[in-house]
Design an enzyme around this catalytic site. Structure first.
Site, PDB file in Angstrom:
ATOM      1  N   TYR A 186      -4.059   4.060   8.199  1.00 48.15           N
ATOM      2  CA  TYR A 186      -5.408   3.533   8.425  1.00 48.15           C
ATOM      3  C   TYR A 186      -5.946   3.888   9.807  1.00 48.15           C
ATOM      4  O   TYR A 186      -5.815   5.022  10.247  1.00 48.15           O
ATOM      5  CB  TYR A 186      -5.429   2.006   8.203  1.00 48.15           C
ATOM      6  N   LYS A 188       0.186   3.548  -2.818  1.00 48.80           N
ATOM      7  CA  LYS A 188      -0.997   4.416  -2.906  1.00 48.80           C
ATOM      8  C   LYS A 188      -0.615   5.894  -2.889  1.00 48.80           C
ATOM      9  O   LYS A 188      -1.377   6.739  -3.372  1.00 48.80           O
ATOM     10  CB  LYS A 188      -1.981   4.081  -1.777  1.00 48.80           C
ATOM     11  N   VAL A 193       1.444  -3.658   3.882  1.00 45.47           N
ATOM     12  CA  VAL A 193       1.482  -4.923   4.618  1.00 45.47           C
ATOM     13  C   VAL A 193       2.745  -5.750   4.342  1.00 45.47           C
ATOM     14  O   VAL A 193       2.949  -6.792   4.959  1.00 45.47           O
ATOM     15  CB  VAL A 193       0.228  -5.809   4.397  1.00 45.47           C
ATOM     16  N   SER A 233       0.791  -1.239   0.000  1.00 43.17           N
ATOM     17  CA  SER A 233       0.000   0.000   0.000  1.00 43.17           C
ATOM     18  C   SER A 233       0.818   1.281   0.000  1.00 43.17           C
ATOM     19  O   SER A 233       0.236   2.362  -0.114  1.00 43.17           O
ATOM     20  CB  SER A 233      -0.931   0.011   1.201  1.00 43.17           C
ATOM     21  N   TYR A 249      -4.250  -2.422  -9.747  1.00 39.63           N
ATOM     22  CA  TYR A 249      -4.082  -2.349  -8.287  1.00 39.63           C
ATOM     23  C   TYR A 249      -3.161  -3.470  -7.784  1.00 39.63           C
ATOM     24  O   TYR A 249      -2.275  -3.240  -6.959  1.00 39.63           O
ATOM     25  CB  TYR A 249      -5.461  -2.419  -7.608  1.00 39.63           C
TER      26      TYR A 249
HETATM   27  N1  GLN Z   1      -2.394  -6.044  -1.153  1.00 37.01           N
HETATM   28  C1  GLN Z   1      -2.963  -5.550   0.068  1.00 37.01           C
HETATM   29  C2  GLN Z   1      -4.472  -5.467  -0.079  1.00 37.01           C
HETATM   30  O1  GLN Z   1      -4.918  -5.033  -1.099  1.00 37.01           O
HETATM   31  C3  GLN Z   1      -2.404  -4.196   0.372  1.00 37.01           C
HETATM   32  C4  GLN Z   1      -2.915  -3.647   1.681  1.00 37.01           C
HETATM   33  C5  GLN Z   1      -1.874  -2.918   2.468  1.00 37.01           C
HETATM   34  O2  GLN Z   1      -0.677  -2.894   2.173  1.00 37.01           O
HETATM   35  N2  GLN Z   1      -2.318  -2.331   3.550  1.00 37.01           N
HETATM   36  O3  GLN Z   1      -5.205  -5.798   0.794  1.00 37.01           O
END
Ligand code: GLN
Length: 322
Positions: free
Chosen positions: A258, A84, A276, A81, A206
């Site tokens: 988050y 993003k 993650v 993420s 994505y």
């Molecule tokens: N690939 C993970 C998902 O889409 C990415 C989420 C993350 O890094 N927080 O759930």
């Protein structure tokens, strides 16, 4: 035990000449090493589940391009993420303020992959950093770039100065195979008309962005423009205006980690974006960008010791936006 809070700032904001950054990094590494094993690796895909909990890297990129790094700062990991931030920047570049008609700018207080608010907010995600928001951002990119995947790779390579940045096909494939929630989210948003491209194409983009492999140095450099009023020294290009850089930073502060964004503001006090894969990028506006990596996650999906390292970095340097 009661935490000992500092009385005096270690450093005046913006003046880092008195800081021994290599020594500070060494202290952090030593403390982190003593806690290796904490947290849980993301186990929804094999590639993440098998990363051992004895990896730690950290890299700082100062405004003049000086790099300070420690530990496994050149080991690539799955950026997930963190991407993003980059896709948001690309979407804003393409459509400007119009993006905010499709994605809001409020913290969600819910987990990154939550669908809860989407129904009563009629398919408008709370912010561009939760998965729902990133899927809408991906849709905007698909509508506005002739070759979206190449454009993303080009953006990453230009920002980081590393020609090696690329997607990991195995990771992207397993993201798709285990991506029931993301697939549901994208279709749900599509039902409100807030995704206009083919849902599978949006998801493929994505999953590619999640699968990019980069190291701490690459990642710290890739967000250097956010610490330099929108100017990227690596490529010698202005990426965004000064004002947009401050706004992206503010979104990272309120939503980048988050439902732990409040805690990050409280303990770290710097805009940050986690993934993650265990990476977290952070920005000290006008001073430096940084990246830390430790694969063990806390219950909110943020790197456990990455977060600790940033907390200690803020304490030891006195750097904070507050
Ligand atoms: N690939 C993970 C998902 O889409 C990415 C989420 C993350 O890094 N927080 O759930």
């Amino acid at each position: 035990m009661r935490e000992r809070l500092q009385n005096k700032p270690v450093q005046n904001q913006f003046d880092i000449s008195g800081l021994d950054l290599p020594a500070i990094l060494a202290t952090i590494e030593q403390e982190v090493r003593a806690r290796f094993g904490e947290g849980e690796v993301a186990d929804y895909i094999d590639a993440l589940a098998k990363v051992p909990l004895d990896r730690f890297g950290m890299a700082l990129v100062l405004r003049d391009g000086t790099i300070h790094e420690i530990g496994d700062s050149r080991d690539p990991f799955s950026i997930q993420s963190i991407s993003k931030v980059h896709t948001l920047t690309m979407a804003l570049d393409a459509v400007g303020e119009a993006l905010w008609e499709r994605v809001d700018r409020e913290p969600s207080g819910d987990p990154f992959n939550s669908l809860l608010q989407l129904e009563y907010e009629k398919g408008i995600p709370r912010n561009p950093f939760m998965n729902a928001g990133a899927l809408v951002v991906a849709d905007v990119i698909l509508s506005n770039y002739a070759k979206p995947e190449e454009a993303l790779l080009e953006f990453m390579r230009a920002r980081s100065g590393s020609a090696d940045v690329g997607g990991d096909d195995v990771v992207a494939k397993s993201e798709r195979e285990s991506g029931f929630r993301n697939i549901a989210t994208a279709n749900f948003i599509r039902s409100y008309g807030n995704i206009v491209n083919d849902v599978d194409a949006v998801l493929d983009f994505y999953f590619l962005q999640c699968s990019l492999g980069m190291n701490c140095v690459d990642l710290a450099r890739s967000v250097q423009f956010l610490s330099h009023s929108g100017f990227c020294d690596v490529s010698g290009k202005r990426v965004v205006s000064w004002e947009l850089a401050t706004r992206i930073n503010s979104l990272m502060m309120t939503a980048g980690t988050y439902d732990a964004a409040g805690d990050f503001a409280f303990y770290v006090g710097l805009p940050a974006k986690s993934g993650v894969g265990g990476g977290i990028v952070a920005v000290v506006p006008h001073v430096m960008s940084l990246c830390v990596w430790y694969p063990g996650l806390d219950e909110k999906g943020n790197s456990m010791l990455g977060r600790y390292a940033l907390h200690r970095f803020a304490q030891l340097t006195g750097l904070s936006v507050f």
